[in-house]
Design a protein around this motif. Structure first.
Motif, PDB file in Angstrom:
ATOM      1  N   GLU D  14       0.708  -1.391  -0.022  1.00 39.92           N
ATOM      2  CA  GLU D  14      -0.294   0.225  -0.142  1.00 39.92           C
ATOM      3  C   GLU D  14       0.757   0.996  -0.176  1.00 39.92           C
ATOM      4  N   ARG D  18      -6.965   4.462   0.210  1.00 38.83           N
ATOM      5  CA  ARG D  18      -7.492   4.437  -0.945  1.00 38.83           C
ATOM      6  C   ARG D  18      -7.843   5.883  -0.824  1.00 38.83           C
ATOM      7  N   PHE D  82     -13.625   2.251  -7.610  1.00 35.52           N
ATOM      8  CA  PHE D  82     -12.522   2.146  -6.351  1.00 35.52           C
ATOM      9  C   PHE D  82     -12.899   1.459  -5.420  1.00 35.52           C
ATOM     10  N   VAL D  88      -4.502   0.143  -2.293  1.00 37.98           N
ATOM     11  CA  VAL D  88      -3.830   1.032  -3.324  1.00 37.98           C
ATOM     12  C   VAL D  88      -2.158   0.975  -3.610  1.00 37.98           C
TER      13      VAL D  88
END
Lengths: 215, 215, 215, 215
Positions: D14, D18, D82, D88
């Motif tokens: 990550e 997000r 998303f 992410v």
């Protein structure tokens, strides 16, 4: 005891929540990046040869893509940098403001590059100027990072020293790479324009490979 | 009992969460600051003498940096001001709107200053106009602060009176300083342009020293 | 039992968190409001008579202030409207998009009004066009509100019916007021331009008085 | 055990929350959409025939509305995409940056379409160029979705496979529809301009019907 003192000092020095400074900076990044399109234009009265005129605009597209991706990468690094921050003091706010001043300046050299790269006389100046702005941006970025990391001034307690060193190391190639591309601009402005794009892609890609290797 | 009443009245008067008004204001600050670059331009057809033309644009860079840093400082003060707020009522929203109206107006005097500072005839007017806008901005800022702090109308219960006084005091030099710089503009527009930058830096720096001394 | 069903249906229909739609709308409001300054300009080469040229720009300042305050008021009403919303469905997102389309359109009639209000031939058209855009904005705003409130389609369970009626009532004068000001534009464009500002101030003020009276 | 490993790997890969990537993307969407109005203009000196000149600007309004609604729809789909994401990684950030690069590019083909659609010579090129940009946008959007969904790389554990398939299916008609409208542009640029608007409306509406049918 020490922890309590640290928390208290943090509270005294803290001028705003980290989140708000990040959100404000993100706003400037997002706006600067989106304003770049205003400088992609077609000369008026190109009707009869519009396809040709659009094709001739390649320097504008190149400059747009380069500045867009470069600012995206810088935004990502800015995020990585701030994710280590424990609290925000006045010095960091000020340094960050100067940094944003240069970020928001980027549309100007982008426009110059797009406009003059095919101009036999202005191309060199435009390409050198573009490089100088990105050298300046790298310098100010490093000053920001020092305001955070030197002596772990504003670093969260749970961030291992190795992470700080990794970040410091990852920022190191920026200035020499831009300096090299700027030097190339004296010989071939067009070559340097492509180099600026390559630098953005280089920054966007290897870190991903590193992350993959690590996991 | 009193506390309960206060909370209830707050709920009745509150027209929106403080956070949303701050986020909206931050948006206007971020956009106004980033639009400034649109007024940094190079005269068309400067190809042959582009380096010279870029150097001649120093008033545009000066005006850009001055307005950028000034708005940054005002943004920071806006944040300090709102951090004391318990709830937002219609009067504060309205006053804040008028304040943002002046903030978003700043790109116009900035453009004027950049364009006319070297013009033997327009320089004085441009520099005076620039100063007047910032005097107006200081006035509206103080009106906002009064809407919050007078009689502790919208102030959080846990904010000590001394903090309010410190903020009131820190806002006091703004109007006289801008008035002085505007007066200088009548004699030397260029000197006043540099003074405006010095004021922004003055605002950015001493508070930091104060914070340091305190900790 | 009923509550559980309602929650489940909400989950099925919900296309995004209310907060995200609000934040996106706030962004469009903040940008539209800040772009207005780009249309405040001074004719080039005004050096010798810059003070005079600046004074002659009063229509641009009037149009700027009017549009800025009007969008601020609409933003506030948009917030009041969405504070009653339980969840967001596709229809509300679509209606809100059309609404934002008109909000983001406002800089264009503003520019027209500023440019043509002193033009003996174009003034009437510009002032009528300005009014028509705000009538359209009021209409689309009411369509949004209906998408929320009709049959309490998207209204939170804890919102009393009286609140919905109060909001419906407060939106009612918008269309007739703009229609009246637009009608005035046929006779006196300048008078209508001031009326548009008065309407914005009217919207900004009475609600405050109402709130005061209530508390 | 497997879940714990997944979480740990997610943490390693990550690169940012997000929410922050979404907020940044929303910023670019909101700015790009609001900048579109800058290209709606009236030729100077139209005073005597301003109403006529405004009516003649219909291609600018059409292009504005089409691009505005199309970006709104893409923003909504971006959100839907998303909402399935667990974390992410660098690849998604990079792909998303390239996607935003094309989103922020949209004001340029919009301006071209508005300017040249009535030009007997430039109309075809402008309409084809417009279509090509939206084909490119659809392609990059699909690349983003693959970076998320292929092998459930970045998909939240609780998202059923059927949902992913439904999204993949809903993205499928985009490219052929834009290709068809672009082909029409070779024959009738004006017809294709209306088709682009119809596609945006088509995307905005059926999903709503689907949702209704489902509930």
């Amino acid at each position: 005891m020490l922890a309590a003192t640290t928390v208290k000092m943090a509270a005294v020095n803290e001028v705003m929540a980290r989140g708000r400074l990040e959100a404000f900076s993100d706003g400037v990044f997002a706006i600067a990046i989106t304003l770049l399109i205003l400088d992609v234009t077609v000369p008026p009265g190109s009707g009869a040869h519009l396809a040709h005129a659009l094709a001739r605009e390649w320097p504008a597209y190149l400059a747009y893509a380069t500045s867009f991706l470069t600012i995206s990468v810088i935004w990502l690094n800015h995020h990585a940098m701030f994710s280590k921050v424990s609290h925000v003091d006045r010095r960091l706010v000020f340094t960050n403001s100067v940094f944003l001043l240069v970020v928001a300046f980027v549309p100007f050299p982008t426009r110059l590059l797009a406009e003059y790269i095919r101009d036999s006389e202005g191309a060199r100046t435009a390409a050198v100027f573009y490089g100088l702005v990105f050298i300046l941006l790298s310098v100010v970025f490093n000053v920001c990072w020092r305001a955070i990391a030197t002596g772990r001034r504003l670093v969260r307690d749970d961030v291992p020293e190795a992470d700080l060193k990794a970040i410091t190391r990852s920022f190191r190639p920026g200035i020499p790479m831009y300096a090299a591309a700027t030097a190339v601009a004296f010989v071939s402005p067009v070559a340097s324009a492509f180099l600026y794009l390559v630098i953005a892609l280089f920054y966007a890609l290897p870190a991903r490979l590193v992350t993959r290797a690590r996991s």
